[in-house]
Enzyme design. Sequence first.
Site, PDB file in Angstrom:
ATOM      1  N   GLU A  47      14.728 -12.418   1.030  1.00  0.00           N
ATOM      2  CA  GLU A  47      13.638 -13.379   1.010  1.00  0.00           C
ATOM      3  C   GLU A  47      13.895 -14.445   0.174  1.00  0.00           C
ATOM      4  OE1 GLU A  47      10.537 -11.932  -1.506  1.00  0.00           O
ATOM      5  OE2 GLU A  47       8.857 -13.021  -0.447  1.00  0.00           O
ATOM      6  N   ASN A 110       6.230 -18.386   3.951  1.00  0.00           N
ATOM      7  CA  ASN A 110       7.496 -17.472   3.439  1.00  0.00           C
ATOM      8  C   ASN A 110       7.997 -17.042   4.752  1.00  0.00           C
ATOM      9  OD1 ASN A 110       9.348 -15.779   2.000  1.00  0.00           O
ATOM     10  ND2 ASN A 110       7.726 -15.064   0.696  1.00  0.00           N
ATOM     11  N   LYS A 127       5.823 -14.550   6.827  1.00  0.00           N
ATOM     12  CA  LYS A 127       5.302 -13.183   5.829  1.00  0.00           C
ATOM     13  C   LYS A 127       3.912 -13.168   5.983  1.00  0.00           C
ATOM     14  CE  LYS A 127       5.620 -11.555   1.158  1.00  0.00           C
ATOM     15  NZ  LYS A 127       6.169 -11.935   0.009  1.00  0.00           N
ATOM     16  N   GLU A 146       2.292 -16.386  -5.371  1.00  0.00           N
ATOM     17  CA  GLU A 146       2.591 -16.662  -3.748  1.00  0.00           C
ATOM     18  C   GLU A 146       1.237 -16.897  -3.036  1.00  0.00           C
ATOM     19  OE1 GLU A 146       5.429 -14.376  -1.136  1.00  0.00           O
ATOM     20  OE2 GLU A 146       5.596 -12.957  -2.888  1.00  0.00           O
ATOM     21  N   CYS A 172       9.598  -8.774   2.206  1.00  0.00           N
ATOM     22  CA  CYS A 172       9.264  -8.136   1.075  1.00  0.00           C
ATOM     23  C   CYS A 172       7.995  -7.219   0.922  1.00  0.00           C
ATOM     24  CB  CYS A 172       9.203  -9.341   0.031  1.00  0.00           C
ATOM     25  SG  CYS A 172       9.034  -8.464  -1.792  1.00  0.00           S
ATOM     26  N   ASN A 197      12.059  -9.808  -2.993  1.00  0.00           N
ATOM     27  CA  ASN A 197      12.107 -10.214  -4.528  1.00  0.00           C
ATOM     28  C   ASN A 197      11.510  -9.259  -5.117  1.00  0.00           C
ATOM     29  OD1 ASN A 197      13.808 -13.141  -5.061  1.00  0.00           O
ATOM     30  ND2 ASN A 197      13.127 -12.918  -3.049  1.00  0.00           N
TER      31      ASN A 197
HETATM   32  N1  CDV Z   1       8.149 -10.923  -3.155  1.00  0.00           N
HETATM   33  C1  CDV Z   1       7.310  -9.921  -3.053  1.00  0.00           C
HETATM   34  O1  CDV Z   1       6.486  -9.957  -2.117  1.00  0.00           O
HETATM   35  N2  CDV Z   1       6.975  -9.242  -4.015  1.00  0.00           N
HETATM   36  C2  CDV Z   1       6.158  -8.059  -4.184  1.00  0.00           C
HETATM   37  C3  CDV Z   1       5.880  -7.801  -5.485  1.00  0.00           C
HETATM   38  C4  CDV Z   1       5.031  -8.857  -6.169  1.00  0.00           C
HETATM   39  C5  CDV Z   1       5.056  -6.335  -5.617  1.00  0.00           C
HETATM   40  C6  CDV Z   1       6.775  -6.744  -3.593  1.00  0.00           C
HETATM   41  O2  CDV Z   1       5.973  -6.246  -2.860  1.00  0.00           O
HETATM   42  O3  CDV Z   1       7.717  -6.420  -3.872  1.00  0.00           O
END
Ligand code: CDV
Length: 319
Positions: A47, A110, A127, A146, A172, A197
């Site tokens: 990501e 994103n 996203k 975010e 993510c 991430n």
């Molecule tokens: N970049 C993300 O979406 N990170 C989230 C954190 C904040 C929990 C994840 O689900 O990994």
Amino acid sequence: MRKEITIGAAQLGPIARSDSRKVVVERLIELMRKAKKSGCDIVVYPELALTSFFPRWYMENQEDVDSFFEHEMPGTATKPLFQFAVENEIGFYLGYAELSQESGTVHRYNTSILVDKNGKIVGKFRKVHIPGHFDHEPSWSFQHLEKRYFESGNLGFPVWESEGVKMGMCICNDRRWPETYRVMGLQGVEVVLLGYNTPTHYPPNESPEADALTLFHNHLSMQAGAYQNSTWVVGVAKAGCEEGCDMIGQSAIIAPSGEIVAQSVTLGDELVAAVCDLDLGRPYRENHLNLGMHREIDSYQLITERKGVGPPLGKRSSG
Ligand code: CDV
């Protein structure tokens, strides 16, 4: 003949805030070179793979925020990646921050794209499940803004057929939601590609117990998504200590059985690859996990209606 695709998970180590796109793209190309040597058809990056994970900083100036966004894809800095992919006949998944103009209005997403071996963008995903918070939290060791910097994606969870393989994407936090995989599962997805991430510790959540399970929950959600939808899942991290924030690695290639067949072992730039036999999903898809035959959609609706079950309203913004 069995249908196979060789996939490379191209994990990235930390990217400094001061690193230029050019420097990062050189790292991406080096991983693509390794993927080509390993016989990969496609390589998957994390990501927001072109910059440091900028939602960890509160920025008042919109120009500062927008400096992390791509205004065109490919742009000047990303063209060499597309060129290398074409010359080496390899596809890729790339996560980045997208600034787009829609009917005269600026939107920020994103985003990830699926690029085929001819360098053509064949799929775009934005996203959907945007985590974190909207307001500045000065007492936290780092932010996860975010919700401030991105809108929720407006493209759904499509599945594209590329190189004869049904591929889907998510990003993510999407990987933690069963609906993500199920919507793609209902379209017959064979491979789900995703980048992440994930900090090892999330500041507002004062729970050492949850922190200790961060790695477990990463694999749990992806393995469950794979098994319950008879699909391969490839999850790729931006890992290591980035600008003082520790992030998990353990990028993984997961079979439709839910088993991990390849996993990274470092917190830096690392390529792991696996030959993914797409027929491995068939025994599940055609038997006890046959979605068309065994799902009981009417019952699910009845139960939620009768009990008045619905999602609690979350805090989205201070406004
Ligand atoms: N970049 C993300 O979406 N990170 C989230 C954190 C904040 C929990 C994840 O689900 O990994």
